[in-house]
Design an enzyme around this catalytic site. Structure first.
Site, PDB file in Angstrom:
ATOM      1  N   CYS A 142      38.368  41.282  42.909  1.00 36.10           N
ATOM      2  CA  CYS A 142      37.632  42.823  42.882  1.00 36.10           C
ATOM      3  C   CYS A 142      38.629  43.608  43.359  1.00 36.10           C
ATOM      4  CB  CYS A 142      36.310  42.698  43.690  1.00 36.10           C
ATOM      5  SG  CYS A 142      35.052  41.916  42.946  1.00 36.10           S
ATOM      6  N   PHE A 172      37.180  45.883  39.377  1.00 33.24           N
ATOM      7  CA  PHE A 172      35.800  46.615  39.718  1.00 33.24           C
ATOM      8  C   PHE A 172      34.496  45.727  39.535  1.00 33.24           C
ATOM      9  CE2 PHE A 172      38.888  49.050  36.565  1.00 33.24           C
ATOM     10  CZ  PHE A 172      39.446  49.600  37.791  1.00 33.24           C
ATOM     11  N   CYS A 173      34.806  44.513  40.085  1.00 25.47           N
ATOM     12  CA  CYS A 173      33.645  43.524  40.148  1.00 25.47           C
ATOM     13  C   CYS A 173      32.935  43.310  38.637  1.00 25.47           C
ATOM     14  CB  CYS A 173      32.610  44.026  41.277  1.00 25.47           C
ATOM     15  SG  CYS A 173      33.109  43.664  42.981  1.00 25.47           S
ATOM     16  N   ALA A 174      33.765  43.364  37.703  1.00 25.58           N
ATOM     17  CA  ALA A 174      33.455  43.128  36.387  1.00 25.58           C
ATOM     18  C   ALA A 174      34.430  42.280  35.625  1.00 25.58           C
ATOM     19  CB  ALA A 174      33.058  44.575  35.687  1.00 25.58           C
TER      20      ALA A 174
END
Length: 453
Positions: A395, A375-377
Site C-alpha cells: 500500500c 492506494f490499497c487497490a
C-alpha cells in the site's frame, strides 16, 4: 490558471472551513509554508463545524443506553439522533437500519459476517481492498476491470446470468474510485443485480464526501462509508440499509449492548437473546463522539448545498487536469477515459521519476501532501500501470531508490475544504519538478523516500 478565472461566469463558493488550514510546515530548502493538504481520499481534515460541535458536547459526554443520569440520557439522545441524521443524509427507506461501525472496512466486514449460507459474491477487481477482501467465507467471483461504464454493467450481467439462480447473491461496487476518482454507474449496476435476484452494497467511502448519496434513488440494498473521509475523523463509520440479513445473523461482536437478555441454564450454560435492532451489531460502549461527528458533517454538507460544493470541486478538478495535461511526462490514470465524470481524486505517474521520490519532493520542497503507492487497490493500479498482475507491491511506497522505476503512482485528492491556492501550488510544483528536477537529495528509509540529511 485560477479557479476564479476558470469559472468567471459562475458563482464560486468559498471552501468550507476545516482544521489545519493555517498550519505551516518547514521546507528542506529553508523557511516555512502553509501546508497544502491534498490527500483527502485517505483522510479529509475535520470540518470546523464538526470540531466545534464535538467540543461543545464533550463536557456532557456520558455512557450510552446504560445510565439513568442526565448526561447518559443526553448522550443516548444525541447518539440516536445521529442515527436519524445519517438516515436522512442517505435518504434511507423506512425500514432501513443505520449501524455505526469503525470505518468502511468494518462496515463491509460486518456485512460479510452476516451473509446467508452459500452466498455468492460478485466484486470487480477495481475495488479498494475494504470491498475486495472481506468475503472470505463466501463464494467470490472477481470481475475484470471494465473500460467503460456500459462494459461494467454488461460484465456484471454476464456473471450474474451464469450464477445459481436459487441461492443468495451479493454485488459489491464502489461509487467513486479511490484511485481514479471516476464515478461508477451504481444505479444501472443495482438494476442489473436486482434483475438477477442479487442484492448490492455500495462502497460510498469516496462518493459520500463529494456527492449526495440516496439509497432510495440508487436502489442499493446497503451503503457503507467512513467518517474520516467525510470530514469527521473520530473513528466511526456507517453501514446502512436492509435489516433482514443483519437481524438473521449472529452479532458481529458478542457482548453488552448487543444482548437484550442473558440467563443461566440449569446445565450451567448461558442463554442469550440478542437485540433485533441496529444495537445487535454495536456491542460495547458506542463511539458516541464518532457518531455525532458524522451526523454533524452530514448536516454541514447538506446545509452548504451539494450542488454548490460539486460545482466548485469540478472547477478544481478542471484546474488540476488542465495543468497536468500541459506536462508531457505526466500520465493520468483512468479506466473510463478523460470525459468520465469524477470526484476530486486523480492519480498519475511521471516519466523518469520514482513516484515515492516525486511525492517526497512535493512535501519537502513545496509543503504539499499527496499520497503515493498502490492506494490499497493493488489489482486496479497494476491494471492501470500495465504491470504483471502477480508483481508484488505494498500500500505504501515500495523499496525503490530515487530514479528507480517503482510499481506505484501518485495521488492528489481534494474536496470541500481545499483552497484555490493549494491546487494552483500543486500544479506549479509538478511543472517545476519535471522541468528543473528536485532541489534536494533523497534516500530510501524503511521503504519510504525521504530527504537526505
Amino acid at each position: 490558471m485560477s479557479v476564479s478565472t476558470a469559472a468567471a461566469d459562475q458563482t464560486v463558493c468559498a471552501p468550507l472551513p476545516v482544521l489545519g488550514r493555517d498550519v505551516t510546515v518547514p521546507l528542506v530548502t529553508g523557511g516555512e509554508v502553509t501546508y497544502a493538504a491534498l490527500d483527502y481520499a485517505a483522510s479529509a481534515p475535520a470540518l470546523q463545524r464538526v470540531w466545534d460541535d464535538v467540543a461543545a458536547y464533550a463536557p456532557y459526554y456520558g455512557s450510552v443506553h446504560r445510565g439513568a443520569g442526565y448526561l447518559s440520557q443526553l448522550s443516548t439522545d444525541l447518539f440516536e439522533n445521529a442515527r436519524k441524521a445519517v438516515a436522512e443524509f442517505l435518504d434511507c427507506r423506512d425500514r432501513d437500519q443505520v449501524v455505526f461501525t469503525r470505518s468502511t472496512t468494518d462496515s463491509l466486514n460486518l456485512l460479510a459476517a452476516a451473509l446467508p449460507a452459500d452466498c455468492q459474491v460478485f466484486v470487480f477487481e477495481t475495488e479498494h481492498h475494504a470491498s475486495l477482501l472481506p468475503w472470505r467465507d463466501a463464494r467470490v467471483t472477481y470481475l475484470n476491470a471494465p473500460r467503460t461504464p456500459d462494459e461494467a454493467v454488461a460484465t456484471l450481467e454476464r456473471a450474474l446470468a451464469g450464477r445459481d439462480p436459487y441461492g443468495p447473491a451479493l454485488v459489491c461496487v464502489t461509487g467513486a474510485s479511490n484511485v481514479t476518482g471516476e464515478l461508477w454507474p451504481v444505479r444501472e449496476l443495482a438494476a442489473a443485480a436486482h434483475a438477477h435476484g442479487a442484492r448490492i452494497v455500495l462502497d460510498a467511502a469516496q462518493l459520500a464526501p463529494h456527492h449526495p448519496v440516496s439509497v432510495r434513488d440508487l436502489d442499493v440494498d446497503w451503503v457503507a462509508f467512513s467518517g474520516h473521509k467525510l470530514y469527521a475523523p473520530f473513528g466511526s463509520g456507517v453501514l446502512a440499509g436492509r435489516s433482514d440479513w443483519l437481524l438473521e445473523a449472529e452479532p458481529y461482536l458478542a457482548g453488552g449492548g448487543a444482548s437484550r437478555k442473558v440467563s443461566r441454564r440449569e446445565d450451567g450454560g448461558v442463554d442469550v437473546e440478542w437485540h433485533e435492532s441496529a444495537a445487535r451489531h454495536e456491542a460495547g460502549s458506542p463511539n458516541v463522539i464518532g457518531a455525532y461527528s458524522i451526523a454533524s458533517a452530514c448536516k454541514a454538507l447538506t446545509e452548504a448545498g451539494f450542488d454548490t460544493l460539486v460545482d466548485r470541486e469540478q472547477q478544481l478538478i478542471a484546474v488540476v487536469r488542465a495543468g497536468l495535461a500541459e506536462v508531457p511526462e505526466v500520465r493520468v490514470l483512468s479506466l473510463f477515459g478523460d470525459d468520465a465524470p469524477r470526484v476530486g481524486v486523480i492519480s498519475f505517474v511521471v516519466e523518469g521519476w520514482n513516484s515515492s521520490h516525486f511525492a517526497a519532493a512535493l512535501s519537502a520542497e513545496y509543503g504539499i501532501g499527496v499520497r503515493d503507492g498502490l492506494f490499497c487497490a493493488h489489482p486496479l493500479v497494476r491494471t492501470l500501470l500495465g504491470s504483471d498482475p502477480g508483481t508484488q507491491g505494498e500500500c505504501g511506497a515500495p523499496e525503490a531508490a530515487p530514479g528507480e522505476k517503482s510499481l506505484n503512482a501518485i495521488r492528489v485528492s481534494f474536496g470541500a475544504g481545499t483552497p484555490d491556492e493549494h491546487v494552483e501550488r500543486f500544479v506549479g510544483a509538478v511543472k517545476e519538478l519535471v522541468q528543473d528536477g528536485a532541489k534536494w537529495n533523497y534516500r530510501t528509509e524503511e521503504g519510504r523516500c525521504v530527504p537526505a540529511v
